[in-house]
Scaffold this active site. Sequence first.
Site, short mmCIF file in Angstrom:
data_model
loop_
_atom_site.label_atom_id
_atom_site.label_comp_id
_atom_site.label_asym_id
_atom_site.label_seq_id
_atom_site.Cartn_x
_atom_site.Cartn_y
_atom_site.Cartn_z
N HIS A 115 8.03 36.19 38.05
CA HIS A 115 8.83 36.25 39.28
C HIS A 115 9.79 35.08 39.40
O HIS A 115 10.34 34.83 40.48
CB HIS A 115 7.91 36.29 40.50
CG HIS A 115 8.47 37.05 41.66
ND1 HIS A 115 9.03 36.47 42.75
CD2 HIS A 115 8.57 38.39 41.87
CE1 HIS A 115 9.44 37.38 43.60
NE2 HIS A 115 9.17 38.55 43.09
N ASP A 161 4.73 35.21 50.92
CA ASP A 161 5.03 36.51 51.53
C ASP A 161 4.77 37.66 50.57
O ASP A 161 4.59 38.80 51.00
CB ASP A 161 6.48 36.56 52.01
CG ASP A 161 6.69 35.78 53.29
OD1 ASP A 161 5.76 35.74 54.12
OD2 ASP A 161 7.78 35.19 53.47
N GLU A 193 7.30 33.34 61.40
CA GLU A 193 8.49 33.30 60.55
C GLU A 193 9.67 33.85 61.33
O GLU A 193 9.50 34.60 62.30
CB GLU A 193 8.31 34.14 59.27
CG GLU A 193 7.50 33.45 58.20
CD GLU A 193 7.63 34.13 56.83
OE1 GLU A 193 6.90 33.71 55.93
OE2 GLU A 193 8.46 35.04 56.68
#
Length: 519
Positions: free
Chosen positions: A100, A158, A269
């Site tokens: 990632h 997340d 958030e």
Amino acid sequence: MKPPSLVHCFKLLVLLALARLTMHVPDEDMLSPLGALRLDGHFSFHDVSAMARDFGNQCSFLPAAVLHPGSVSDIAATVRHVFSLGEGSPLTVAARGHGHSLMGQSQAAQGIVVRMESLRGARLQVHDGFVDAPGGELWINVLRETLKHGLAPKSWTDYLHLTVGGTLSNAGVSGQAFRHGPQVSNVNQLEIVTGRGDVVTCSPEDNSDLFYAALGGLGQFGIITRARIALEPAPEMVRWIRVLYSDFESFTEDQEMLIMAENSFDYIEGFVIINRTGILNNWRASFKPQDPVQASHFQSDGRVLYCLELTKNFNSGDTDTMEQEVAVLLSRLRFIQSTLFHTDVTYLEFLDRVHTSELKLRAQSLWEVPHPWLNLLIPRSSIRRFATEVFGRILKDSNNGPILLYPVNKSKWDNKTSVVIPDEEIFYLVGFLSSAPSLSGHGSIAHAMSLNSQIVEFCEEADIGMKQYLAHYTTQEQWKTHFGARWETFERRKHRYDPLAILAPGQRIFPKASLPLSL
């Protein structure tokens, strides 16, 4: 320090091609002993193209070999072999989790990539108060296993389909960081393979210098093969809330009030909606409005809007108490009343919410596109100047992807780790999570990278005090500027634990023997 571009990747490819022509690539004498190593796993030497891709989908550097380790000793033996070749060897080693990274950080051009996911599930053990997880295990699997015991890690990212070692090598930040700090502040022990091939168990009490070096260390000091992660009782359910603001001051002041309050939400958030067209995105999909009539009348007039995303954890028998606590907390906030949306989901469903979006994007062939992301840490004292310029002038139209913006507390971050953050008690994470699905125009890499460069240049010229998160610089001087006063410690630790600069070459912080650092 502009973000890297496709031009940077092209230049690096050219340099690597020239290096190959001048024999500065691994030859058979260097690679053939790898096949002779006694391993529980195995090497691949031909089908290696998958290890030359990552989520950023902008750079692709083929390795010479891929290690599929069957055990930690396989990794140690491989690194020891490369170390034994000495300074003259161009071989490097990169640990790759779920791939990632954004700009080739987990790649190793003509080196060895360690496929860490081969270790998944090997020793995932839940204890009272902590879990021992392999470095190549996905966080979603850690969560599923700990939930069987009514427990869960305290801090998250997340997106949970990332490896434990991957996020701990950076920081691991999400909406729980205001309370528990990032993931690197919630680790009790690590097992690490250093750049010498030594397997070291470390903690705040034992081998503490290596422990803190590896946390947020960008893979420069060792490969994290196991982590002992702190746990807490897991809730059954989550009240998931979204509200909108049209005023930036109210939006940020409310967030700051919430993260400093003794009794607050469990997740906080925010994100920014650049809404020049007047058409809102799907910020409220799957959510129920508190007042359906008012919600149906809400209209956007092309303003920049700010969404506050909140959760309150609860168990099935505590619904009434949760409702009362949420009502009190919401009464203190200054959002647009007609934009209060909420839904109740399981704790697992909430934490794994991004994967649900991923499946939808994959179905539309929109997941494996370039992702020219830019993540910044902005001091509280500069956030309003930053917002005025970036959201008011630089970003002139809707963004291809979410823009995160939320505050965290410096006091929750362990200052002994290698992570670099602004020097203020409250600072903001601002993430421009762009996708580039088209070759030209608004949805292109060129467009996104141009905006990223304008944002970074503004921060530097206006002395915003910004630090990049998941940064990728192209020269050591830029890295020195990034680390500032902490560079000396970072460099000392590198010389101690990886003196030949074998590990994590894709970060391009320390040069390996025959590969150039500057472009």
